[in-house]
Every structure is written in C-alpha cells, then in structure tokens.
Design a protein around this motif. Structure first.
Motif, PDB file in Angstrom:
ATOM      1  N   ALA A 121      36.140 -16.433 -22.200  1.00  0.00           N
ATOM      2  CA  ALA A 121      36.372 -15.376 -21.477  1.00  0.00           C
ATOM      3  C   ALA A 121      37.680 -15.147 -21.379  1.00  0.00           C
ATOM      4  CB  ALA A 121      35.899 -15.645 -19.949  1.00  0.00           C
ATOM      5  N   ILE A 122      38.138 -13.873 -21.230  1.00  0.00           N
ATOM      6  CA  ILE A 122      39.426 -13.560 -21.185  1.00  0.00           C
ATOM      7  C   ILE A 122      39.731 -12.514 -20.020  1.00  0.00           C
ATOM      8  CG2 ILE A 122      41.312 -12.007 -22.147  1.00  0.00           C
ATOM      9  CD1 ILE A 122      40.096 -12.265 -24.999  1.00  0.00           C
ATOM     10  N   VAL A 123      40.617 -13.134 -19.060  1.00  0.00           N
ATOM     11  CA  VAL A 123      40.983 -12.499 -17.601  1.00  0.00           C
ATOM     12  C   VAL A 123      42.396 -11.983 -17.843  1.00  0.00           C
ATOM     13  CG1 VAL A 123      39.235 -13.555 -16.532  1.00  0.00           C
ATOM     14  CG2 VAL A 123      41.497 -14.728 -16.526  1.00  0.00           C
ATOM     15  N   ALA A 124      42.484 -10.859 -17.125  1.00  0.00           N
ATOM     16  CA  ALA A 124      44.096 -10.454 -17.097  1.00  0.00           C
ATOM     17  C   ALA A 124      44.781 -11.059 -15.931  1.00  0.00           C
ATOM     18  CB  ALA A 124      44.013  -8.904 -16.826  1.00  0.00           C
ATOM     19  N   PRO A 125      45.720 -11.482 -16.067  1.00  0.00           N
ATOM     20  CA  PRO A 125      46.794 -12.020 -15.007  1.00  0.00           C
ATOM     21  C   PRO A 125      46.928 -11.026 -13.966  1.00  0.00           C
ATOM     22  CG  PRO A 125      48.198 -11.702 -16.915  1.00  0.00           C
ATOM     23  CD  PRO A 125      46.757 -11.334 -17.413  1.00  0.00           C
ATOM     24  N   VAL A 126      47.094 -11.496 -12.585  1.00  0.00           N
ATOM     25  CA  VAL A 126      47.492 -10.739 -11.650  1.00  0.00           C
ATOM     26  C   VAL A 126      49.105 -10.931 -11.268  1.00  0.00           C
ATOM     27  CG1 VAL A 126      47.108 -10.075  -9.149  1.00  0.00           C
ATOM     28  CG2 VAL A 126      45.251 -10.702 -10.668  1.00  0.00           C
ATOM     29  N   ARG A 127      49.864  -9.795 -11.416  1.00  0.00           N
ATOM     30  CA  ARG A 127      51.244 -10.012 -11.219  1.00  0.00           C
ATOM     31  C   ARG A 127      51.740 -10.660  -9.819  1.00  0.00           C
ATOM     32  NH1 ARG A 127      54.737  -7.706 -15.171  1.00  0.00           N
ATOM     33  NH2 ARG A 127      53.339  -6.267 -16.454  1.00  0.00           N
ATOM     34  N   ASN A 128      52.702 -11.502 -10.041  1.00  0.00           N
ATOM     35  CA  ASN A 128      53.421 -11.974  -8.889  1.00  0.00           C
ATOM     36  C   ASN A 128      52.321 -12.606  -8.005  1.00  0.00           C
ATOM     37  OD1 ASN A 128      55.526 -12.563  -7.167  1.00  0.00           O
ATOM     38  ND2 ASN A 128      55.212 -10.710  -5.951  1.00  0.00           N
ATOM     39  N   GLU A 129      51.237 -13.371  -8.637  1.00  0.00           N
ATOM     40  CA  GLU A 129      50.310 -14.209  -8.061  1.00  0.00           C
ATOM     41  C   GLU A 129      50.061 -15.476  -8.830  1.00  0.00           C
ATOM     42  OE1 GLU A 129      47.640 -11.357  -5.168  1.00  0.00           O
ATOM     43  OE2 GLU A 129      46.618 -11.966  -6.974  1.00  0.00           O
ATOM     44  N   LEU A 130      50.013 -16.671  -8.023  1.00  0.00           N
ATOM     45  CA  LEU A 130      49.540 -17.814  -8.459  1.00  0.00           C
ATOM     46  C   LEU A 130      48.197 -18.090  -8.820  1.00  0.00           C
ATOM     47  CD1 LEU A 130      51.875 -20.068  -6.409  1.00  0.00           C
ATOM     48  CD2 LEU A 130      52.339 -19.305  -8.582  1.00  0.00           C
ATOM     49  N   GLN A 131      47.694 -18.652 -10.011  1.00  0.00           N
ATOM     50  CA  GLN A 131      46.350 -18.769 -10.056  1.00  0.00           C
ATOM     51  C   GLN A 131      45.889 -20.167  -9.666  1.00  0.00           C
ATOM     52  OE1 GLN A 131      44.649 -18.570 -13.983  1.00  0.00           O
ATOM     53  NE2 GLN A 131      43.089 -17.153 -13.071  1.00  0.00           N
ATOM     54  N   VAL A 132      44.822 -20.310  -8.893  1.00  0.00           N
ATOM     55  CA  VAL A 132      44.159 -21.651  -8.037  1.00  0.00           C
ATOM     56  C   VAL A 132      43.075 -21.859  -8.876  1.00  0.00           C
ATOM     57  CG1 VAL A 132      43.375 -22.597  -6.077  1.00  0.00           C
ATOM     58  CG2 VAL A 132      45.440 -21.006  -6.073  1.00  0.00           C
ATOM     59  N   VAL A 133      42.775 -22.979  -9.361  1.00  0.00           N
ATOM     60  CA  VAL A 133      41.505 -23.288 -10.099  1.00  0.00           C
ATOM     61  C   VAL A 133      40.791 -24.587  -9.659  1.00  0.00           C
ATOM     62  CG1 VAL A 133      42.043 -22.112 -12.223  1.00  0.00           C
ATOM     63  CG2 VAL A 133      43.113 -24.365 -12.113  1.00  0.00           C
ATOM     64  N   THR A 134      39.582 -24.570  -9.648  1.00  0.00           N
ATOM     65  CA  THR A 134      38.821 -25.927  -9.140  1.00  0.00           C
ATOM     66  C   THR A 134      37.434 -26.092  -9.919  1.00  0.00           C
ATOM     67  OG1 THR A 134      38.139 -26.998  -7.078  1.00  0.00           O
ATOM     68  CG2 THR A 134      37.764 -24.835  -7.498  1.00  0.00           C
ATOM     69  N   THR A 135      37.222 -27.256 -10.083  1.00  0.00           N
ATOM     70  CA  THR A 135      35.730 -27.623 -10.599  1.00  0.00           C
ATOM     71  C   THR A 135      35.074 -28.713  -9.973  1.00  0.00           C
ATOM     72  OG1 THR A 135      34.576 -28.261 -12.631  1.00  0.00           O
ATOM     73  CG2 THR A 135      36.416 -29.456 -12.462  1.00  0.00           C
ATOM     74  N   ASP A 136      33.825 -28.483  -9.594  1.00  0.00           N
ATOM     75  CA  ASP A 136      33.095 -29.367  -8.949  1.00  0.00           C
ATOM     76  C   ASP A 136      31.577 -29.181  -9.349  1.00  0.00           C
ATOM     77  OD1 ASP A 136      33.472 -31.301  -6.783  1.00  0.00           O
ATOM     78  OD2 ASP A 136      33.901 -29.910  -5.405  1.00  0.00           O
ATOM     79  N   ALA A 137      30.870 -30.452  -9.550  1.00  0.00           N
ATOM     80  CA  ALA A 137      29.762 -30.506 -10.240  1.00  0.00           C
ATOM     81  C   ALA A 137      28.626 -30.916  -9.030  1.00  0.00           C
ATOM     82  CB  ALA A 137      29.674 -31.476 -11.178  1.00  0.00           C
ATOM     83  N   CYS A 138      27.470 -30.394  -9.111  1.00  0.00           N
ATOM     84  CA  CYS A 138      26.413 -30.529  -8.161  1.00  0.00           C
ATOM     85  C   CYS A 138      25.304 -31.285  -9.200  1.00  0.00           C
ATOM     86  CB  CYS A 138      26.062 -29.451  -7.526  1.00  0.00           C
ATOM     87  SG  CYS A 138      25.221 -29.296  -5.836  1.00  0.00           S
ATOM     88  N   VAL A 139      25.088 -32.626  -8.756  1.00  0.00           N
ATOM     89  CA  VAL A 139      24.212 -33.450  -9.597  1.00  0.00           C
ATOM     90  C   VAL A 139      22.853 -33.838  -8.845  1.00  0.00           C
ATOM     91  CG1 VAL A 139      24.101 -35.578 -10.834  1.00  0.00           C
ATOM     92  CG2 VAL A 139      26.126 -34.172 -10.547  1.00  0.00           C
ATOM     93  N   GLU A 140      21.795 -33.534  -9.434  1.00  0.00           N
ATOM     94  CA  GLU A 140      20.560 -33.841  -8.908  1.00  0.00           C
ATOM     95  C   GLU A 140      20.515 -35.547  -8.843  1.00  0.00           C
ATOM     96  OE1 GLU A 140      17.451 -33.213 -11.859  1.00  0.00           O
ATOM     97  OE2 GLU A 140      15.852 -34.005 -10.470  1.00  0.00           O
TER      98      GLU A 140
END
Lengths: 346, 346
Positions: free
Chosen positions: A47-66
């Motif tokens: 995917a391609i997303v446009a950055p937002v000026r003067n903002e930091l990006q916060v990223v996280t990943t979490d799995a939900c496992v049966e």
C-alpha cells in the motif's frame, strides 16, 4: 443426486473452496471509499500512503491467535475480529496517536466456513471504521493450525505530543481509565457457558468479547500534555504497572481500595472464592489506559475528563523512587503486587 | 543428579522455558544502534517513526508459515527468517520503494529450541541490516500450531516515482530480472534430501532458501521512471503476469524461448520428466521483478542495467490489447499460460 453433490449442498462453503482471490474480493467489497491520502490500497504488492506533514507516525502489530487469545467455542467470529482490531487501536491509544490505517494478515484454516470469514471481517472492519481507520492492504494465507488474525496499525502524533511508558517522575499520580478485571470475569463467564452472559452489552462478557480501545482518551492525554507516561492494560494492571515502573526506572504504590472494579465483576470473583483485587489486577484484556500525571498538571487532567465522554479516570496510586510495584491493602498492609513478573506468555 | 535435572541438562532450552521478556531481550541485544528518525523503538506499546518530507510511505505485510511456506525438516531456521524478511523487501522493491523499517510478529510453538529462535533472528535481522532497515517493534506470542514469522515492512518513495501493477500500456515491452524457476527447482532438491544441494551458494537450493530481494533494481526503475508497471514474482511468473495484465486491463504475450532459465534448473526439471518452461513459469518464490517498459524509454532501461550490478534484465514479451496471458512456444504455437488462475493458495 449423487452423494458428493449432497455433500456440497449440505456443507457450508469454506475459505479453501473459495480461494484467495475470492477472499480478497470479499474484503474489498466491504471496504468503504478510501481517503485521498491512500494513494494505493489493497491489490498491489504494497500500500502507498501519503505522509502527514509535521507529524510522527506510530506503528504497532499484534496477533490474535485461536487457542491462545480466544476460543472459537465461545468467541463468535465477529468478536475475534473486533478484539484483534481493538488490541492494536489500544496500542495506538497508549501512545497518544490518532489512528490512520491498518494492514491485515490473516491465517485461515482450510475448513473455516466462509460465513465465519465474513463475520471476522465485519468485526475487524466495523471497529476500524468506528475509528475512521481504513484498511490499506494485507495478506491472506492458509494455516495448517489455528486461525490467526494479525493486524498492523499505523497512526500519527504531533512532535512532543506522544506518550511513552518512560516519562513518569517520582511523585506523579497514577490513574487508570474505566474499570479493571471485567474482561477476565467476562472470559470466565464465557468459559462457564454463559451464552446469556454475553448478551448484556454492558456486562463483563461484552468487556471481554468487544473491548473498547481508549483512543479518544489517549489523544486527549497526549495533545494536552496532561500525562507524563502511559501504557495500555492488554496484559492486566499488575503487568502494566510493572512495565511502566521499569521503563521509567521508578516504583509504584497502588492503593487497593481505590481500584475501580465494578460490582458484577467483584461478585463474580467472590462467588468463585477469589480475592477480587488480586484477580482484577492480574487479569488481562482490559484495554484500559494506565497513566501518570504530574501533581502540578491536575488541572489539565480535569480538562481531559470533561472531554472524555463519561469515561471515569480514577486515581489509584503514586510513582515513587524505590523500585518495585506494591499494593497497599485497605488494612494498611503493603505487599508486592500479585502476579509473577513473567506474565502468562501469550 | 536426579532424573529431572538430567532432563534439564539434556534438553536444549526452549522458547517456553525462556519466556516473553527474555525473548524480547534477545531481540533487542541483536539490534544495531537505531537511526535518529526512530523516535521510539521496541519496548513500548508501539514504535514512533519520523515522517520523511515529500515522500510517500509504502507498507506491506507477509507471513511465512511452517507447513505452508516452509518445511522445518529442510529449511534451517536462519533461512526461514531470511525468507520472511526477503518476501517483504521484495514487495517494497516491486513498488520502487526504499526500505525504512520493519515490525516483527512472531508466533512460536512452545517446544521451539532457543537456538532455533536465535537463528531465525539472525536470518531476519541479517537481511534487514543488509538493506539498512531497522526493526522498529513487533509482537511475540505462543503458537499452538505452526511457527509463523509475520513481517510488516515500510518504505518510502518520492511522489510520481512509485511503481504499481496497473501502469502498463499496449505495446510496452515486458522484462524480468535474474532467472526464473530456480527457487522451485531448489525446493524440489531440498525435498529430495539435498543437504549437499543447499551448500552451493549460487545453486537453485540457495535461491529457494535465501532469496535476494531486488530492492536496488526496484529503486532504479522507479527513480528513473524507466518502468510503467512492476510486480514481484513471489507466486511465480505465470501468476505475476496475470496479475499485472489484469491490473493494467491488458494482455501479455510471453516468448518461451526468451525466458531466462539457468542450465542447472533446466536439467533438474528435465531429469524429473517436467517441461522446463511450464515448471519454471508456474514455480513460486522467485522474488524477481516482472516489469514493463515503454519502447520509447529503452534508453532509460539501459541506464538502469548499467547500475544494476550485473543483474540480468531479460526482455520476455510484450503487452497487448487483447486480454489474457499467452505463451509463444519456440515452434510458433501460442498457448494459454500454464498454471491455473487460482494459484496454489498459500
């Protein structure tokens, strides 16, 4: 009619019978119109997303496992999807970030009914839509074992407005949002066979099945610089307090009498012969925020509380110089916080 | 010495015996110094990265699942880690993006030996480091089933310099990088018990076990605006050609005689009684790039080739108005591209 065609008619269609392209088409059909800043969404290599000026990006990943995070015998597919998205939203909330987009990585057992797949999507996409967070892409693969819903979520935050676990200072007041322990009580109710327990939208079972990530509270705490540190209670209050204390190189004393435990949750633990305080602080899946506030900034917190739409913010303790997390009981005894440091690995 | 202490001494330590915090510590100990723009890395609820001005962000996620994407009997743990990272780097390459950071989501069976965990990290982090891509965070959880290595990778690309599958025009020339089919031949060699096959660092087994994502080529194709469309061959050339043709609303004719299939791979398929062309185009895991070039821009492609450090770029076909993907055999016959549209779901 042959036996094999009867089989086809009798059995619900599965994800294996549909195939990857049809599954991706089912996801795309459920996605709302993407925002302008999503330059390329699902369907390309990335995917391609446009950055937002003067903002930091916060990223996280979490799995939900049966079999680890949920049991399909009593967690409906839509709740499994809801929980997987809420877990990640809660991590963004704990950083004070505004949700921007999510990626899905789905591991599907061959025999998963297509209806369950659709219900998982309803849970995932409903929760994402509620926070105006488009799904920008992802991946679908077979699972030879459990159903796994792995979500990556990205948000943005303005510089110097983010929250981490590490900013608390000695003397800061410790607060928690909402109530604690209800998700654990709700899980125990579901396990005990409570189809009726799950029906109450405000009861403990719903707190377990359909948690509400505190995104708005995290944003308010960060934007108004009301909190010095923050963590979400995905692994329970005892674990969260230890993580925050450790990251801030301080200790915490929690006041047991102040802990917000709702009456139904308290009664449930008591009926099982459990100490309600010990059970509530050790129970995971609360997705509330634990945060610290400088005593000088108590006024800012009152401003946050006014905007928090009725969400209770309860003062439960204080940061202190001595390391370790302790619990002050109603009779004045001070004990180590219950629950081992190596919390249940999941 | 008691039986139980003998058991402890005799058995290698497992991930379950180590616990989550120790596993995260093992990851952090292996991470190099983070770059300045990684404001908060592993250890908080989420990672914080600083946006890059005037660049778009490209994000992808891909899971590598034991029993679906690799077999632990002949894929060493370090190769499983390497492949999981390379799969995601290859998706960034296919978009013309420069790798920026990765998130890991690891699902670990309890009995996974700690030594294998470390070797997986070596494969993951070694491949990330080779592309100057720090690991910014992630998640570790138990798996009641297979080992799963799920990676999310983010990169950046300047506006109007990215590549998608959708930009090809009728008459464009179709190129592929490197050689195709070697990864499939290598997988078959590994399955046939080729411990010796895996030892040759340039042989087909290594192409399967330790693929080389074409990051530099993707960057060059995008920055110089040499390609009109691009896709990576994670699912093989037949699938990639169909996806690119479909996204561009065109057809492709591939010239079988032009397909770059190395001699060892060709001999392997022939020794198994397989048509080398059909086997090579249907084989996945190549991680080469398939891309289209306007005939007017052939000069730009020569510039890219000079900078591609010896990586061959082979013209193999042409975009055409008629939909569908066809294969022109050496005797002039034109047939549908082998391999079903619903490629093997994995």
């Amino acid at each position: 009619m042959t036996a094999s065609s009867e089989l086809v008619i009798g059995d619900p269609p599965t994800v294996a019978s549909a195939g990857e392209h049809a599954l991706i088409a089912r996801i795309r059909a459920r996605l709302p119109q993407p925002p302008d800043w999503l330059i390329a969404g699902p369907g390309d290599d990335a995917a391609i997303v446009a950055p937002v000026r003067n903002e930091l990006q916060v990223v996280t990943t979490d799995a939900c496992v049966e079999g680890v995070h949920f049991d399909r015998r009593f967690v409906p597919p839509s709740a499994a999807g809801h929980r997987a998205m809420a877990m990640n939203l809660s991590d963004l909330a704990a950083m004070g970030a505004e949700p921007r987009y999510a990626l899905l990585s789905l591991l599907l057992p061959d025999a998963l009914p297509l209806g369950d797949f659709d219900a998982i999507l309803d849970g995932l996409l409903g929760e994402a839509a509620r926070h105006q967070m488009p799904v920008a892409g992802g991946n679908i693969t077979r699972s030879p074992g459990p159903l796994v819903i792995d979500v990556t979520a990205a948000g943005t935050v303005r510089p110097r407005r983010f929250l981490t676990r590490a900013g608390a200072r000695a003397g800061d007041l410790v607060f928690v949002s909402g109530t604690i322990g209800a998700a654990r009580a709700g899980l125990e109710m579901c396990r005990a066979g409570g189809g009726s327990a799950a029906a109450d939208p405000a009861g403990p079972a719903s707190r377990y099945l359909r948690p509400d990530a505190r995104v708005r509270l995290g944003l308010l705490l960060g934007r108004r610089q009301a909190a010095t540190a923050c963590i979400d209670l995905s692994d329970g209050l005892a674990d969260g307090a230890r993580q925050l204390a450790h990251a801030s190189a301080l200790g915490i004393e929690i006041d047991a009498a102040a802990l917000p435990i709702d009456a139904e949750t308290r009664r449930w633990f008591e009926s099982r012969g459990q100490d309600p305080v010990a059970a509530a602080v050790a129970g995971g899946d609360d997705y509330e925020l634990l945060f610290t506030v400088s005593p000088k900034r108590a006024g800012r917190l009152r401003g946050v509380e006014r905007l928090a739409r009725g969400l209770a913010l309860t003062r439960i303790g204080r940061m202190q110089k001595e390391p370790g997390v302790t619990l002050r009981r109603e009779d004045g005894r001070v004990e180590d916080m219950p629950g081992g440091y190596e919390h249940f690995w999941r």
